[in-house]
Design a protein around this motif. Structure first.
Motif: not given
Length: 126
Positions: A33-35, A42, A48-50, A52-53, A113-114, A117
């Motif tokens: 995930t984007g953590y 997160m 931005d999550q993508t 970070r993944c 928040e996710m 993934e």
């Protein structure tokens, strides 16, 4: 020989899994995930999550002795179908020339928040 790779996520210890498992010429990267696993923060946006993944996956692949070019399979999980058009350009930047087999599924993830993934499988290119 089997080798286990960790990203330092507390989830790995709690749930009993590895960020990646290297077995011979294969590298299996768990759903990521984007953590930011160093700060356990997160990003808010799916874009931005993508990113970070992909950064986490890139770090893990590098540690395992693989690269994005070795990826043969991707599974994407998003929490909203509308996210597909928002993340496709980002995924295309990374995978456009590699063009692995891929599937995108719309589903709930384990934390609200996710938003995305990503899971990948890589095969060492000889």
């Amino acid at each position: 020989m089997r080798r286990l790779i960790s990203s330092g996520s507390v989830f790995e210890v709690k749930a009993g899994y590895s960020r990646a498992v290297v077995q011979g010429d294969w590298c299996f990267v768990s759903g990521t995930t984007g953590y930011d696993y160093t700060t356990m923060t997160m990003p808010e946006s799916v874009e931005d999550q993508t990113r970070r993944c992909l950064a986490t996956i890139g770090e893990v692949l590098d540690e395992a002795g693989f690269s994005f070019a070795d990826i043969v399979r991707c599974h994407y999980y998003v929490t909203d179908a509308a996210f597909a058009d928002r993340v496709f350009p980002i995924l295309g930047e990374t995978f456009g020339r590699i063009r692995p087999a891929a599937t995108m599924v719309v589903c709930a993830l384990i934390r609200p928040e996710m938003l995305i993934e990503i899971e990948v499988t890589a095969l060492k290119q000889n």
